[in-house]
Design an enzyme around this catalytic site. Structure first.
Site, PDB file in Angstrom:
ATOM      1  N   GLU A   1       3.664 -23.451 -22.869  1.00 25.19           N
ATOM      2  CA  GLU A   1       2.860 -22.635 -22.298  1.00 25.19           C
ATOM      3  C   GLU A   1       1.885 -21.859 -22.677  1.00 25.19           C
ATOM      4  O   GLU A   1       1.488 -21.068 -22.032  1.00 25.19           O
ATOM      5  CB  GLU A   1       3.551 -22.083 -21.092  1.00 25.19           C
ATOM      6  CG  GLU A   1       4.009 -23.200 -19.849  1.00 25.19           C
ATOM      7  CD  GLU A   1       4.669 -22.252 -18.604  1.00 25.19           C
ATOM      8  OE1 GLU A   1       4.840 -22.778 -17.798  1.00 25.19           O
ATOM      9  OE2 GLU A   1       5.132 -21.123 -18.911  1.00 25.19           O
TER      10      GLU A   1
ATOM     11  N   ALA B   1      22.123 -20.676 -13.482  1.00 33.34           N
ATOM     12  CA  ALA B   1      20.561 -20.119 -13.225  1.00 33.34           C
ATOM     13  C   ALA B   1      19.994 -21.063 -11.918  1.00 33.34           C
ATOM     14  O   ALA B   1      19.233 -20.410 -11.209  1.00 33.34           O
ATOM     15  CB  ALA B   1      19.673 -20.561 -14.351  1.00 33.34           C
TER      16      ALA B   1
ATOM     17  N   ASP C   1      15.175 -22.935 -19.109  1.00 39.96           N
ATOM     18  CA  ASP C   1      14.910 -21.891 -19.681  1.00 39.96           C
ATOM     19  C   ASP C   1      15.958 -21.052 -20.379  1.00 39.96           C
ATOM     20  O   ASP C   1      16.392 -20.904 -21.542  1.00 39.96           O
ATOM     21  CB  ASP C   1      13.886 -20.812 -19.304  1.00 39.96           C
ATOM     22  CG  ASP C   1      12.525 -21.385 -18.624  1.00 39.96           C
ATOM     23  OD1 ASP C   1      12.167 -22.391 -19.247  1.00 39.96           O
ATOM     24  OD2 ASP C   1      12.048 -20.903 -17.689  1.00 39.96           O
TER      25      ASP C   1
ATOM     26  N   ALA D   1       3.547 -14.385 -13.384  1.00 39.90           N
ATOM     27  CA  ALA D   1       4.089 -14.021 -12.219  1.00 39.90           C
ATOM     28  C   ALA D   1       4.130 -15.263 -11.178  1.00 39.90           C
ATOM     29  O   ALA D   1       3.317 -16.138 -11.211  1.00 39.90           O
ATOM     30  CB  ALA D   1       3.050 -13.099 -11.492  1.00 39.90           C
ATOM     31  N   ASP D   2       5.517 -15.538 -10.793  1.00 43.40           N
ATOM     32  CA  ASP D   2       5.621 -16.705  -9.997  1.00 43.40           C
ATOM     33  C   ASP D   2       5.629 -16.366  -8.524  1.00 43.40           C
ATOM     34  O   ASP D   2       6.175 -15.288  -8.001  1.00 43.40           O
ATOM     35  CB  ASP D   2       7.056 -17.137 -10.151  1.00 43.40           C
ATOM     36  CG  ASP D   2       7.429 -17.758 -11.572  1.00 43.40           C
ATOM     37  OD1 ASP D   2       6.539 -17.777 -12.234  1.00 43.40           O
ATOM     38  OD2 ASP D   2       8.359 -18.077 -11.803  1.00 43.40           O
TER      39      ASP D   2
HETATM   40  O1  RIB Z   1      10.448 -22.779 -16.267  1.00 42.24           O
HETATM   41  C1  RIB Z   1      10.320 -21.963 -15.155  1.00 42.24           C
HETATM   42  C2  RIB Z   1       8.839 -21.466 -15.245  1.00 42.24           C
HETATM   43  O2  RIB Z   1       7.980 -22.468 -15.361  1.00 42.24           O
HETATM   44  C3  RIB Z   1       8.507 -20.721 -14.039  1.00 42.24           C
HETATM   45  O3  RIB Z   1       9.248 -19.191 -13.915  1.00 42.24           O
HETATM   46  C4  RIB Z   1       6.968 -20.503 -13.889  1.00 42.24           C
HETATM   47  O4  RIB Z   1       6.377 -19.338 -14.442  1.00 42.24           O
HETATM   48  C5  RIB Z   1       6.572 -21.743 -15.012  1.00 42.24           C
HETATM   49  O5  RIB Z   1       5.965 -21.207 -16.312  1.00 42.24           O
END
Ligand code: RIB
Length: 298
Positions: free
Chosen positions: A137, A260, A230, A16-17
């Site tokens: 991540e 994006a 991404d 969640a951002d």
């Molecule tokens: O690459 C962008 C992402 O990096 C974000 O959405 C955040 O969640 C981090 O993981």
């Protein structure tokens, strides 16, 4: 069926951002006020999966969320985007969270609390000959396990920047890094295929340290670059697997990445394939009309 309808499995983070948009980024120990708050689904893995699904890939996500309400929300966002979510585990931890600050020029800082992402596992998952895309991540042990397990095209987005184990570099069919990471990691000169992103200068594909293709960036005024990498990874992977030549695939990925950056949150500006084709002009000619190289699996 579109040539982009490849079977793709994304193994990666789901977050969640929580984003504060401020005039400028706070320095160490500094408080900057006047921010605007946005909550949105994110995570490098989940963003990549959404970008891929919007472009028409038949996308499955392997990851982990907590049993908290946020976990339910981030899974719902993936499902709504057309991503298959059956392989996402619910674990006894908080759903991953990213605290993001974006300034008036689109620059950002991101602090990630991995939470459930630290529990991602590929045990019991079958990859058949799917294209598999992962990022850093999630635990590096999972990335290494993928290097030993995946039989299809294997892509590593080396973000956030971390040294990669030799077995991952040797196995990866494509590694994606930014230019400072490429400069800092000499071992990538031995990799079969490395795509290097250079912001406004575009992107370049190297094989064993030799440049084999370059494409300039699309000019765009960035609102936020969060998620652009991404989207670039998803588009480049799909374009290459669809049989698009390297230079044109880079151009396609640059264009998708440029879309994006036009929204403060990671995902709203990811283009659908139809939208992308209707606006990118020359890229339209790049798409083969037949099926992609991968066979239908689902
Ligand atoms: O690459 C962008 C992402 O990096 C974000 O959405 C955040 O969640 C981090 O993981």
């Amino acid at each position: 069926m579109s040539a982009f309808a490849i079977p793709l499995t994304v193994v990666g983070s789901i977050n969640a951002d929580i984003t504060a948009t401020t005039e400028r980024l706070p320095g160490p120990g500094e408080t900057v006020g006047g921010g605007t708050l946005t909550r949105s689904p994110g995570g490098k893995g989940a963003n990549t999966a959404v970008a891929a699904a919007r472009l028409g890939a038949r996308t499955r996500m392997i990851g982990a969320v907590g049993t908290d309400p946020t976990g339910t929300e981030v899974i719902a966002a993936l499902r709504q985007a057309g991503v298959t979510v059956d392989s996402i585990a619910e674990v006894d931890a908080e759903t991953g969270t990213a605290l993001i600050t974006v300034d008036a020029h689109g620059e950002n800082t991101i602090a990630v609390c991995e939470g459930a992402n630290a529990h991602v596992s590929i045990d019991g998952h079958d990859f058949a000959d799917d294209t598999v895309l992962t990022q850093l991540e999630i635990p590096m042990t999972v990335v290494s396990a993928l290097a030993r397990t995946v039989r299809g095209f294997f892509v590593v987005n080396a973000a956030p920047a971390l040294p990669l184990p030799a077995e991952v570099i040797d196995r990866a069919d494509l590694i994606i890094v930014n230019e400072s990471e490429y400069a800092a990691l000499p071992q990538l000169r031995s990799a079969r295929s490395v795509a290097v992103t250079s912001g406004a200068k575009g992107s370049t594909l190297f094989s064993r340290g030799e440049q084999i293709a370059h494409a300039p960036a699309r000019r765009v005024t960035p609102v936020s670059t969060v998620g652009a990498g991404d989207a670039f990874c998803a588009a480049l992977t799909i374009a290459l697997r669809a049989g698009i030549p390297a230079e044109a695939a880079l151009r396609t990925a640059n264009a998708v990445g440029a879309y994006a950056v036009t929204d403060p949150s990671a995902r709203p500006a990811f283009p659908t394939l139809d939208h992308f084709l209707s606006e990118t002009g020359p890229a339209h000619d790049l798409l083969p009309t037949g099926p992609g190289k991968d066979k239908d699996r689902r």
